[in-house]
Every structure is written in structure tokens, then in C-alpha cells.
Design a protein around this motif. Structure first.
Motif, PDB file in Angstrom:
ATOM      1  N   LEU A  86      -4.151 -10.889 -14.847  1.00  0.00           N
ATOM      2  CA  LEU A  86      -3.786 -11.470 -13.561  1.00  0.00           C
ATOM      3  C   LEU A  86      -4.767 -11.019 -12.499  1.00  0.00           C
ATOM      4  CD1 LEU A  86      -2.226  -9.158 -11.603  1.00  0.00           C
ATOM      5  CD2 LEU A  86      -0.464  -9.454 -13.324  1.00  0.00           C
ATOM      6  N   PHE A  88      -5.687 -11.701  -7.831  1.00  0.00           N
ATOM      7  CA  PHE A  88      -5.164 -12.107  -6.535  1.00  0.00           C
ATOM      8  C   PHE A  88      -6.228 -12.848  -5.724  1.00  0.00           C
ATOM      9  CE2 PHE A  88      -3.213  -8.209  -7.994  1.00  0.00           C
ATOM     10  CZ  PHE A  88      -1.867  -8.512  -7.955  1.00  0.00           C
ATOM     11  N   THR A  95      -1.035 -14.465   0.160  1.00  0.00           N
ATOM     12  CA  THR A  95      -1.631 -13.915  -1.058  1.00  0.00           C
ATOM     13  C   THR A  95      -1.057 -14.625  -2.261  1.00  0.00           C
ATOM     14  OG1 THR A  95      -1.869 -11.734  -0.024  1.00  0.00           O
ATOM     15  CG2 THR A  95      -2.033 -11.838  -2.426  1.00  0.00           C
ATOM     16  N   MET A  97      -1.099 -14.825  -6.500  1.00  0.00           N
ATOM     17  CA  MET A  97      -1.420 -14.188  -7.774  1.00  0.00           C
ATOM     18  C   MET A  97      -1.596 -15.277  -8.837  1.00  0.00           C
ATOM     19  SD  MET A  97       0.832 -11.458 -10.043  1.00  0.00           S
ATOM     20  CE  MET A  97       2.259 -12.536 -10.180  1.00  0.00           C
ATOM     21  N   HIS A 442      -2.069  -3.517  -6.127  1.00  0.00           N
ATOM     22  CA  HIS A 442      -2.151  -4.488  -5.030  1.00  0.00           C
ATOM     23  C   HIS A 442      -1.084  -4.158  -3.990  1.00  0.00           C
ATOM     24  CE1 HIS A 442      -2.747  -8.159  -2.782  1.00  0.00           C
ATOM     25  NE2 HIS A 442      -1.451  -8.409  -2.864  1.00  0.00           N
TER      26      HIS A 442
END
Length: 463
Positions: A86, A88, A95, A97, A442
Motif C-alpha cells: 500500500l 499514500f 489523503t 491510500m 503514516h
């Protein structure tokens, strides 16, 4: 890299959450007042947990025999089961993902990390493997590596390549192009995502018989709708003179591109005029003709398999994240041996003595090895399962001296690496059904791509 071997683990259909297990109080880094309150308890039902975003108390189901300490589960995304990687992207104050896996690509709004909201899907059932999927933050492009084992293929004859996907509208992922490439286990951005380096897995039948695995092919993606792959591979002869499996690529904050795989980790310049310690000339570095910088194999005492999975060199803007100041490289060894004790581990090695091209002149008769400064293995550690020999190290991410690392069925571990010679575990998250592939820091959270569970969003209680 993970081979397609299966494990008989139960998979929860419902949302899962953190569970704590009896044991001593958490050993915290100096000055960690919040973590001093972290304790462990037994449970086989549900844990009461504070929702960080809403400050409401909620009850969540727990799989039996889980072990968690020093973290809280803020959110779970079981709809992303099959997750492998994954990342971002930011869209103003929003934001997003993106999650890649056996399903293809999914997107979520994680502006509130504790309350992800599903956005869109690019459905590609049977996709493999999309490890370390990377994106161009400026052009909002995601690059998915197709392993030859995808869609029921195999390493001998299967097709590999790269999918270029636009997330201009993150709710509507759009495939812009597909480029067939001789490698396809991982693909990574170099030179600000103008080019990709793609490597792995094991060699195809048509490749030279003396190759141990696939090296790197370079693809020009400056025009994302029309990728162009250079015909000749690079990063050859990496394993004591033998061309071998390049597993993954990381670019450090100084712009050095690090290639990890069988035989060690080697760094290259891909831009600017640089001194080439192998050719002994100053020349222009290009993505398709890089200039060696430093690196080599790691001592077999630290990494017996010699297979280094991925790396991180703290330098420049990342120097505050972990000790090293450019002279240390953090790497993981991926290995699956009988018994946990000999499985892959985290290795912190010194690059000193490798800046003269020594890693490019290494041979079986005159091997060059980086000196290991510190190592850490999940074997025998608090919170570890004892009923499995699946204990290999996998991807990791570092923030402020705390390294989060995946260990497959042994879950996600948080290590204090501020003393690189003595990494120590300070927290862990091991659900009973864990298949942890990669953790990502994050906004103060750790997002875990778990191939069994989907994505778990953790709120560490340690600093």
C-alpha cells in the motif's frame, strides 16, 4: 518475495481488532511516559478499545490466540483481503491510500486514518505479486508489477510486465498502459518516477542457464501511455560475479538507488556526473546506465541465505529517522528454513569499505562482505508463535528510530533501532490469523498490508 506456498490459517470474515496477551510490562524507550501504561491481558472474545478519531468506546471481535502489546487497532479493512502493498497520495488536504494485492488495486480515503472510506477498485483477480507498489505523487500514477506467476502462470514460461494506472480520480482507477517486461516481481520508481527498475523472480526458461534469477530491466515511463523498456538488463553479476535475482529497489533521500536481492545490496547513482569506482572514470549516470556507489554482500553469519529482500539507508532528510548518517544500510533477509531460528532476519550493516567498488569485484574465491553492526530475529521473542516455522523477515518502515517490520504469520513488530548494534522489540501486533507483508508509517499510525486480513490500521502506544 513470497512464494505461492499456502498455510492452513483461519481467516476472519468479520472486522478484527487488537488483543493483548499476558506478560510483563512493556520495556519502553527512555522518556516514553505514555507507553509506561501499556500492559498485556488474555482474551478470546472482544477487546474494548478507544476509537482515536471519535473518542468513543467500541467493542471489536478478536481471534483466539492473538498476541498484541504496545499498539491499538484503530481500524480494519477486511474487504482488502489479499493485500500485499500500500501507499499514500495527497490531493490538497485529502489523503488517499492505494492498496495492491491479489484483487488488483483498491483506493481509500484516509484523511482520518482511524476511519478509512472505500473509494474505488481496479479489479484484476489473480494478480501477483505487486510487492512494494509505488506511485508518482505528481502525476498520480501507480505502477503494478505483474509476476510471471500471475493469472495461473509460472516462472518458466509465464508473462511478466507493468501496468500503469491513473489515480487522477482516486475513486475511478484507470489503466493507461500495459508493458510486457522480462522481469515483473517488483517495479520501482527511479529519477522521480521518470523511469522504473523492474526485477525478479526466478529466471525464465529462455534466460541464460547460469543466471540464478532475473536482474533489472529499465522502463521509460515519461509518456505513461506508451512505456518503453530498454532491451538490455542491468545490475548483472551481483552475486560474487554471478547474475542473480534482484528482488526490490529503494531510492534513498540522497538519490542513490539500492538494488537488493541474492548476493546482497548495491547502490547506484542514476543521475548527474559521478565518479565510477569500477570503471575509474567520472561519467554521467543514467537510469539505464547507472554509476556504482557502494554496497555488496552481507556477512553470511548475519544473513546465511545471502538473499536480501529490501533496504533503507538513512541519509539526508531521512537521517533523523534512524541512525547511520549514510554509512549504515538496513536490510532484511528473506529465508524459509526448517525452524524459526534460521529464518530471515533484520540486518543493520556498515557501508564502510565498500565505496571503492569492492562489491562489484567480489568473487567466490575473494568475496567481499559488508560488516553487520546489528541483527534481530523474531525467533524466541515475546509474542511469537511456537507452532510454526514461518518466521522470515519481510518489509519494514522506519520513523523516529522506531522500525515497524512484518514477519508473515509472526505479525508486525516494532523495534527500537536508536542503538543500531542492539535492536530491541518494544511492541508487537500478531493476530492469530496474521499474514503480515508490509507495514507503513503514516500520520502517527502504522498501516499493515496483511494478505489474510486486508489492512489493519494500528495506533502505536510507544515512541
Amino acid at each position: 518475495m513470497r512464494t505461492l506456498r499456502t498455510l492452513s490459517l483461519s481467516v476472519l470474515a468479520a472486522a478484527t481488532a487488537a488483543v493483548t496477551m499476558a506478560g510483563p510490562a512493556l520495556a519502553c524507550p527512555p522518556g516514553d511516559d505514555d507507553a509506561a501504561h501499556a500492559t498485556e491481558t488474555h482474551t478470546t472474545g472482544a477487546a474494548v478499545q478507544r476509537d482515536v478519531a471519535t473518542r468513543q468506546i467500541r467493542s471489536v471481535p478478536l481471534p483466539p490466540s492473538s498476541a498484541v502489546k504496545g499498539v491499538r487497532l484503530a481500524a480494519a479493512l477486511p474487504d482488502a483481503k489479499g493485500a500485499i502493498s500500500l501507499g499514500f497520495l495527497t490531493y490538497g488536504r485529502r489523503t488517499v491510500m492505494y492498496v495492491s494485492g491479489t484483487f488488483g488495486l483498491k483506493t481509500y480515503d484516509v484523511t482520518d486514518p482511524a476511519a478509512p472510506k472505500a473509494l474505488g477498485t481496479l479489479s484484476m483477480p489473480g494478480m501477483w505479486e505487486t510487492e512494494d507498489t509505488e506511485a508518482d505523487p505528481r502525476r498520480k500514477l501507480v505502477f503494478l508489477a505483474r509476476d510471471p506467476r500471475a493469472f495461473n502462470g509460472n516462472t518458466h514460461t509465464g508473462e511478466s510486465g507493468i501496468y500503469v494506472v491513473s489515480l487522477a480520480d482516486p475513486a475511478k482507477p484507470v489503466q493507461l498502459a500495459y508493458e510486457k517486461v522480462p522481469a515483473g516481481h517488483t517495479t520501482s520508481c527511479v529519477d522521480d518516477c521518470r523511469y522504473l527498475w523492474t526485477g525478479g523472480p526466478a529466471r525464465a526458461d529462455w534466460m541464460p542457464a547460469d543466471w540464478g534469477g532475473r536482474p533489472v530491466w529499465v522502463t521509460d515511463v515519461r509518456d505513461p501511455r506508451h512505456p518503453r523498456t530498454f532491451p538490455q538488463p542491468i545490475e548483472l553479476a551481483r552475486n560474487d560475479g554471478k547474475t542473480d535475482y534482484v528482488h526490490d529497489i529503494q531510492v534513498d533521500a540522497a538519490g542513490v538507488t539500492w538494488a537488493s536481492g541474492a548476493g546482497g545490496v548495491r547502490g547506484y547513482w542514476t543521475h548527474g556526473r559521478r565518479w565510477d569506482p569500477v570503471r575509474r572514470v567520472t561519467r554521467v549516470a543514467r537510469a539505464w546506465d547507472p554509476v556504482p556507489y557502494a554496497g555488496g554482500g552481507v556477512s553470511e553469519v548475519a544473513a546465511p541465505s545471502k538473499f536480501l529482500h529490501n533496504s533503507f539507508r538513512p541519509v539526508g532528510s531521512t537521517a533523523g529517522e534512524a541512525p547511520g548518517h549514510g554509512d549504515l544500510v538496513y536490510v532484511t533477509e528473506e529465508a524459509f528454513n526448517p525452524g524459526c531460528a534460521d529464518d530471515g532476519r533484520l540486518v543493520i550493516a556498515s557501508l564502510r569499505g565498500s565505496y571503492g567498488g569492492e562489491g562489484w569485484r567480489s568473487t567466490p574465491d575473494r568475496p567481499f562482505r559488508l560488516r553487520a553492526v546489528g541483527t534481530w530475529s523474531v525467533a524466541g521473542q515475546e509474542g511469537s508463535r511456537t507452532d510454526t516455522d514461518d518466521c522470515s523477515a519481510h518489509y519494514f518502515d522506519v520513523r523516529h528510530g522506531i522500525l515497524a517490520q512484518s514477519f508473515y504469520t509472526q505479525g508486525t513488530r516494532l523495534l527500537d533501532v536508536r542503538d543500531p548494534a542492539h535492536p530491541r522489540q518494544i511492541a508487537y501486533y500478531r493476530p492469530a490469523d496474521a499474514m503480515s507483508w508490509a507495514p507503513y508509517w503514516h500520520a502517527g499510525y502504522v498501516f499493515v498490508a496483511d494478505n489474510n486480513r486486508g489492512v489493519d490500521v494500528l495506533r502505536p502506544e510507544v515512541r
